[in-house]
Write a protein that holds these residues in place. Structure first.
Motif, PDB file in Angstrom:
ATOM      1  N   VAL A 174      -8.834  22.497  27.189  1.00  0.00           N
ATOM      2  CA  VAL A 174      -7.823  22.114  28.169  1.00  0.00           C
ATOM      3  C   VAL A 174      -6.713  21.381  27.424  1.00  0.00           C
ATOM      4  O   VAL A 174      -6.979  20.416  26.697  1.00  0.00           O
ATOM      5  CB  VAL A 174      -8.412  21.215  29.272  1.00  0.00           C
ATOM      6  CG1 VAL A 174      -7.302  20.739  30.223  1.00  0.00           C
ATOM      7  CG2 VAL A 174      -9.492  21.974  30.047  1.00  0.00           C
ATOM      8  N   GLY A 175      -5.482  21.833  27.606  1.00  0.00           N
ATOM      9  CA  GLY A 175      -4.345  21.220  26.943  1.00  0.00           C
ATOM     10  C   GLY A 175      -3.548  20.334  27.886  1.00  0.00           C
ATOM     11  O   GLY A 175      -3.664  20.436  29.112  1.00  0.00           O
ATOM     12  N   ILE A 176      -2.735  19.465  27.297  1.00  0.00           N
ATOM     13  CA  ILE A 176      -1.760  18.660  28.033  1.00  0.00           C
ATOM     14  C   ILE A 176      -0.416  18.861  27.347  1.00  0.00           C
ATOM     15  O   ILE A 176      -0.301  18.679  26.133  1.00  0.00           O
ATOM     16  CB  ILE A 176      -2.134  17.163  28.024  1.00  0.00           C
ATOM     17  CG1 ILE A 176      -3.521  16.938  28.637  1.00  0.00           C
ATOM     18  CG2 ILE A 176      -1.089  16.349  28.776  1.00  0.00           C
ATOM     19  CD1 ILE A 176      -4.036  15.512  28.482  1.00  0.00           C
ATOM     20  N   ALA A 177       0.593  19.286  28.125  1.00  0.00           N
ATOM     21  CA  ALA A 177       1.911  19.564  27.567  1.00  0.00           C
ATOM     22  C   ALA A 177       2.988  19.118  28.558  1.00  0.00           C
ATOM     23  O   ALA A 177       2.678  18.724  29.680  1.00  0.00           O
ATOM     24  CB  ALA A 177       2.058  21.046  27.220  1.00  0.00           C
ATOM     25  N   GLY A 178       4.266  19.227  28.149  1.00  0.00           N
ATOM     26  CA  GLY A 178       5.340  18.621  28.910  1.00  0.00           C
ATOM     27  C   GLY A 178       6.212  19.559  29.709  1.00  0.00           C
ATOM     28  O   GLY A 178       7.265  19.150  30.197  1.00  0.00           O
ATOM     29  N   SER A 179       5.808  20.820  29.880  1.00  0.00           N
ATOM     30  CA  SER A 179       6.577  21.726  30.733  1.00  0.00           C
ATOM     31  C   SER A 179       5.680  22.886  31.156  1.00  0.00           C
ATOM     32  O   SER A 179       4.678  23.186  30.495  1.00  0.00           O
ATOM     33  CB  SER A 179       7.814  22.275  30.006  1.00  0.00           C
ATOM     34  OG  SER A 179       7.443  23.206  29.010  1.00  0.00           O
ATOM     35  N   ASP A 180       6.072  23.553  32.239  1.00  0.00           N
ATOM     36  CA  ASP A 180       5.322  24.727  32.685  1.00  0.00           C
ATOM     37  C   ASP A 180       5.395  25.830  31.639  1.00  0.00           C
ATOM     38  O   ASP A 180       4.424  26.566  31.429  1.00  0.00           O
ATOM     39  CB  ASP A 180       5.871  25.235  34.022  1.00  0.00           C
ATOM     40  CG  ASP A 180       5.571  24.291  35.179  1.00  0.00           C
ATOM     41  OD1 ASP A 180       4.662  23.446  35.035  1.00  0.00           O
ATOM     42  OD2 ASP A 180       6.248  24.395  36.214  1.00  0.00           O
ATOM     43  N   GLU A 181       6.554  25.955  30.983  1.00  0.00           N
ATOM     44  CA  GLU A 181       6.701  26.980  29.956  1.00  0.00           C
ATOM     45  C   GLU A 181       5.728  26.749  28.802  1.00  0.00           C
ATOM     46  O   GLU A 181       5.075  27.689  28.325  1.00  0.00           O
ATOM     47  CB  GLU A 181       8.136  26.981  29.437  1.00  0.00           C
ATOM     48  CG  GLU A 181       8.409  28.037  28.369  1.00  0.00           C
ATOM     49  CD  GLU A 181       9.829  27.993  27.841  1.00  0.00           C
ATOM     50  OE1 GLU A 181      10.166  28.850  27.013  1.00  0.00           O
ATOM     51  OE2 GLU A 181      10.583  27.086  28.243  1.00  0.00           O
ATOM     52  N   LYS A 182       5.613  25.494  28.368  1.00  0.00           N
ATOM     53  CA  LYS A 182       4.673  25.191  27.287  1.00  0.00           C
ATOM     54  C   LYS A 182       3.239  25.448  27.723  1.00  0.00           C
ATOM     55  O   LYS A 182       2.416  25.959  26.953  1.00  0.00           O
ATOM     56  CB  LYS A 182       4.850  23.745  26.838  1.00  0.00           C
ATOM     57  CG  LYS A 182       6.149  23.478  26.087  1.00  0.00           C
ATOM     58  CD  LYS A 182       6.295  22.020  25.698  1.00  0.00           C
ATOM     59  CE  LYS A 182       7.564  21.783  24.907  1.00  0.00           C
ATOM     60  NZ  LYS A 182       7.730  20.364  24.506  1.00  0.00           N
TER      61      LYS A 182
END
Length: 333
Positions: A174-182
């Motif tokens: 499970v990742g955590i990122a800063g945009s829907d695109e990412k």
């Protein structure tokens, strides 16, 4: 001969600007024994550089004021005063933001002349960017099949490769990122099982709980701050945290509070492992060989964001703190 360099003129307050880091011209007149004269071809843009610019104790000493900004570089040897290096060799190691540099040979290694990969790969997947998650997961984190891996900064250079290594090892990632695109990129292209957009998810603790219903066995922390606090509330008993970075705090100008939920380390018998890639220097060839296999087999994908021009180095570096880099960030000199 003369060179241009980005000189650290003052300790940055927040994100570095031209009053603190600026271009100067210097003269090179001597290459001592056990040193190399190199022409720099690529600079690596890494969050850790921000820590070296300050005078806070770190795993490397602060960059002295008046020196070029320290960085991993790929360069070409113009003159060698050390055994094992020849004129024309491509090398990778710790140098500076400068067009040319006189560097200790001990800080550099020769890129194999028969390597099938471009030289700049040795600042990305075959360098610290790939080796950091490789040893961080396999050695420091004791990653095992069947675990749930939570990866912060999942679309970043280290996080994106780390998540893929987790999948290769048989983990749920499970990742955590800063945009829907990412988030779409790491799930659709890289194979992460899920990804949380920390800017839109609302309650981060609840978002992690929803994405990791069986809890988190291994948290690879590149960020610190509020994300670390939320992750702490979702750890399983005997979980592991690999503390690799804390980019959320690097430009802080005031003291940063410690994690509010730190007591979970005690409550859930968590192991927290501070982690430096340099601890595994003797094992780098093993890691590079395995990563090369994964690249060639198509199991490992990565992006590189290369900015052209020495004069654009500082602006390129600050993309890291604006979340505007798209993959491993480098400058082509």
């Amino acid at each position: 001969m003369t060179k241009q360099q980005w000189t650290l003129k003052a300790r940055p307050q927040g994100i570095p600007d031209r009053s603190e880091v600026d271009i100067e011209t210097r003269t090179i007149d001597h290459v001592p024994d056990e040193h190399l004269l190199i022409e720099c071809l690529y600079f690596s843009m890494d969050p850790a550089i921000r820590g070296w610019m300050s005078d806070v104790p770190n795993y490397l000493p602060p960059i002295p004021l008046g020196d070029s900004v320290r960085s991993s570089v790929v360069g070409k040897v113009l003159q060698s005063e050390a055994d094992g290096f020849s004129t024309g060799d491509l090398v990778v190691g710790t140098g500076g933001w400068e067009t040319h540099g006189v560097v200790p040979a001990a800080y550099f290694s020769v890129i194999p002349p028969d390597s099938p990969f471009p030289a700049h790969y040795y600042l990305s997947a075959l360098g610290a960017v790939g080796l950091t998650p490789y040893f961080g997961l396999l050695r420091a984190g004791k990653a095992a099949a069947g675990q749930t891996l939570l990866m912060s900064a999942a679309a970043g250079a280290v996080g994106s490769i780390g998540g893929q290594i987790g999948k290769i090892l048989g983990q749920r990632v499970v990742g955590i990122a800063g945009s829907d695109e990412k988030c779409r990129w790491v799930t659709d292209e890289l194979g992460f099982d899920s990804c949380i957009n920390y800017k839109t998810c609302g309650d981060m603790e609840q978002a992690i709980r929803g994405a990791c219903p069986e809890g988190v066995d291994l948290f690879f922390d590149n960020v610190g701050g509020e994300i670390l606090d939320a992750a702490l509330m979702n750890l399983n008993k005997d979980a592991n945290i690999v503390f690799c970075g804390s980019i959320s705090n690097y430009n802080a100008t005031e003291p940063v509070p410690g994690p509010y939920n730190w007591w979970q380390v005690l409550a859930r018998s968590v192991t927290v492992q501070g982690y430096l890639i340099s601890d595994y220097l003797s094992e780098f060839p093993e890691g590079q060989a395995q990563i090369s296999e994964w690249i060639n087999s198509g199991q490992l994908k990565f992006k590189e964001h290369i900015v052209d021009g020495f004069e654009n180095t500082l602006d390129a570096y600050n993309l890291l703190f604006e979340g505007k880099n798209d993959g491993k960030l480098m400058v082509k000199v």
